[in-house]
Write an enzyme that holds these catalytic residues in place. Structure first.
Site, PDB file in Angstrom:
ATOM      1  CE  LYS A 155      20.286  -2.270 -21.676  1.00  0.00           C
ATOM      2  NZ  LYS A 155      20.515  -1.203 -20.717  1.00  0.00           N
ATOM      3  N   GLY A 201      24.148   5.069 -23.200  1.00  0.00           N
ATOM      4  CA  GLY A 201      24.095   5.864 -21.972  1.00  0.00           C
ATOM      5  C   GLY A 201      23.948   7.347 -22.262  1.00  0.00           C
ATOM      6  N   GLY A 256      31.235  -1.484  -9.044  1.00  0.00           N
ATOM      7  CA  GLY A 256      29.856  -1.186  -9.444  1.00  0.00           C
ATOM      8  C   GLY A 256      29.648  -1.140 -10.948  1.00  0.00           C
ATOM      9  CG  ASP A 314      23.506  -4.290 -22.251  1.00  0.00           C
ATOM     10  OD1 ASP A 314      22.502  -3.763 -21.734  1.00  0.00           O
ATOM     11  OD2 ASP A 314      24.442  -3.635 -22.749  1.00  0.00           O
ATOM     12  CE  LYS A 335      23.170  -0.885 -23.885  1.00  0.00           C
ATOM     13  NZ  LYS A 335      24.385  -0.848 -23.035  1.00  0.00           N
TER      14      LYS A 335
END
Lengths: 425, 425
Positions: B102, B131, B184, B198, B202
């Site tokens: 992206k 995703g 994670g 981020d 998007k």
């Protein structure tokens, strides 16, 4: 970049599409670069008022399909005849076809897709399932690399409207149906919707795309909502469930099993949140986990939007001027009978309040290897009601147990049986 | 029907994709008819353990792209350099490219899409946003005929995980971040996620597709979650809201306005239901009404599934052997500044409990033509807290009012300002 569009059918969706093609012409051209020109709308009744100017009306659909200035055909007439012949003749002429006709696809899909593949022409059908919700393209393209395990959906807006009215407003089935008819959510003859027939056709299409294997609609188990009572909706509520008409397709090593039936859905489940005429489809797979698509499942405007998306895509491909690679491939494997699938049941039994009633009932279930998950008793004496929810066991064992329960002296009636979906095991 | 795949990047998504290409080879071939052959995976660190056999590892990505047995390139390395050069060289060779990058798209989209169109080659990027949720294809194809008015989404799983933990478990921001890192969900350097960067990339991509106009990421207003306090999450709860990091893009006659910021969302709103690392995108348009897509927004397996869908589609087109018509077209119109957009604000003011406090505050808002929708006071004396929610007014007026409030003697501090989304007007 002009594309001539021939439209078969000028009803709710067709009329809206014609209007949009005319009114949004400049906006579509600006956004997509495609110059869509409506060449004509074939309608059955020439004198009805329409959403588009009458000069577009033509009375012979077979002539519209043949016209050289028609590059692309949109079939929104519904039914099998003459839709099937018209679609085939358009494909034979190398003209892309867009259809929203789930009945046609669920009965003649393999023939139509084979013809389209043979001619290298697009046959698109985003609007056939889920109205304005993009489902076909996500399933057939975005998820082409996923081994989808299950599709569970509310795919009929009419019945969801009726069930929501029964559930929220306590209406009886016939009252809710009448309300749906008044508001235009149900047709004068509501059979296709309330019998589960419309949902079954959509379930067959979804299963075909999800599992890459054609499922003939005759292999879809089907149970409608006409027998549902508000009594059971109330009990379901007390137990933490809503009642929905679901289309369910799941994969197994013996082939997909596809069915449409009312089901108790836990109130926390995303599908329980879908109200009124909305639709929603829930997909499960090992890599994606869970995906949910929600939106307007019917209505002229959303459905025409889905058709328009297909028209623009097919035009883009048509203008590229080449043989289109088929998007959908269907295998021809076995389809699993619903009677072999593991289900959970809710049962409402009218029982005599005699000693040992529950023991007798439990032993019938036991004899058919169905175990009981929970039991509630309402009332006493000869008016006692027993509500049961079973653990997962084969559908045919449940049915056999149900038949044997009817034979028990202490059971006055098996008053309702509804499947349960999405509960913790 | 063999397609040689060259994979750039063997990390979380790339490693999973390599594994799937190898393990699911037969299943993909059966379902799609495409014989995908992994030719190599270019990785930076050669000695790290991988999800796929080491014989596939190559160390020079530029050589992998050039290899004649590589028909199609998948770019999952992230970052702009050398990803941009590699993508361009693949396109120049007529090789379709799939990317989930992206950052690259939001900075160099126009150049890359122009090159792909020029070469008649596919450049697909379903995995770049959401995703495993199919979003790109529904937006750019299924809804090509809709005038989308607004896109509202939770498009960053890391921040949604953190906010859910703050909200449900009462964790402080740093505690929730540490938990996300342990599991994670967040990287060691979480800046790109928690700063809203981020999500901004998007949002720029979604806006471009929704409105058919390219939005440079530098024009996306951006506010992260690092300043959010659990105090405001508790107050929000009391007022019937949850707090989410939203990406919002809406159309206007002055061009699209695109922004990323935390927002109070009514608890009944579908986006308020999205918990943990899930993502969801809500689309509004005049014909479709409201559409909602929910699912796993990140993670190797769902994201690799989205990439794989693109690989299969691009392979199908590549095998058809022709110039691919571009799917996305971007205009180059104006982008509207966020300061001109109508917003609603929640403010938490620490005030002195003097007579006429509210009158002074109200007159500041009044001077900037912002009207107050509701006020709550918590506590008394010098520790009094005033919570306000405003009616819709331009963002710049809100900001000016906020600055002037700070100057009031009776206002000790404007302790928090958060926008409000989706509330009834």
């Amino acid at each position: 970049m002009e594309i001539g569009v021939g439209l078969l059918g000028g009803g709710t969706v067709g009329g809206e599409l014609a209007k949009r093609l005319l009114e949004d012409h400049a906006a579509i051209l600006a956004k997509s670069g495609i110059d869509l020109r409506l060449r004509g709308v074939a309608v059955r009744e020439l004198d009805k008022p329409r959403l588009f100017p009458s000069r577009y009306i033509v009375d012979r659909p077979e002539v519209l399909v043949l016209m050289p200035q028609v590059d692309l055909v949109v079939e929104l007439m519904g039914g099998v005849d003459p839709a099937r012949e018209l679609v085939l003749s358009a494909l034979d002429l190398g003209k892309p076809v867009i259809t929203a006709n789930k009945e046609l696809l669920s009965l003649h899909g393999p023939e139509l897709f084979a013809r389209a593949a043979d001619k290298g022409v697009s046959l698109l059908f985003e609007a056939a399932v889920g109205g304005g919700i993009p489902l076909i393209r996500p399933l057939s393209e975005s998820l082409a690399g996923e081994k989808i395990e299950r599709v569970t959906g509310i795919v009929n807006g009419t019945t969801n409207y009726i069930l929501t009215a029964m559930d929220s407003d306590g209406m009886a089935y016939h009252e809710a149906l009448a309300s749906a008819q008044r508001l235009g959510y149900a047709e004068a003859d509501p059979t296709a919707d309330v019998s589960g027939g419309d949902a079954a056709a959509k379930a067959a299409i979804l299963a075909g795309l999800a599992f890459g294997q054609w499922v003939n609609i005759t292999r879809v188990y089907r149970e409608g909502i006409t027998e549902l009572s508000t009594v059971d909706m109330k009990f379901a509520h007390q137990l933490g469930y809503g009642v929905k008409l679901l289309a369910v397709a799941d994969a197994s090593s013996q082939g997909p099993a596809v069915r449409v039936h009312p089901a108790l859905v836990p109130t926390g489940h995303p599908l329980a949140l879908i109200r009124g005429a909305n639709n929603g489809v829930f997909l499960e797979g090992p890599s994606i986990g869970e995906l949910l698509f929600l939106g307007p499942g019917a209505g002229g405007r959303p459905t025409a939007t889905a058709v328009l998306g297909d028209v623009i895509l097919a035009s883009r491909e048509f203008l590229a001027g080449t043989k289109v690679a088929p998007r959908v491939r269907f295998g021809n494997g076995a389809v699993r009978d619903f009677s072999e699938v593991e289900t959970q049941w809710y049962l409402r039994l009218e029982v005599r309040d005699a000693p040992g009633v529950l023991a007798q009932i439990a032993s019938v279930f036991g004899a058919h290897q169905v175990s009981i998950k929970s039991v509630w008793q309402e009332g006493r004496g000869d008016g006692a009601t027993l509500l049961l929810i079973t653990h997962h066991a084969r559908e045919d064992r449940h049915r056999a147990a149900g038949r044997d329960l009817e034979k028990l002296e202490v059971v006055r009636q098996v008053a309702a049986t509804i499947r349960v979906i999405g509960a913790s095991p």
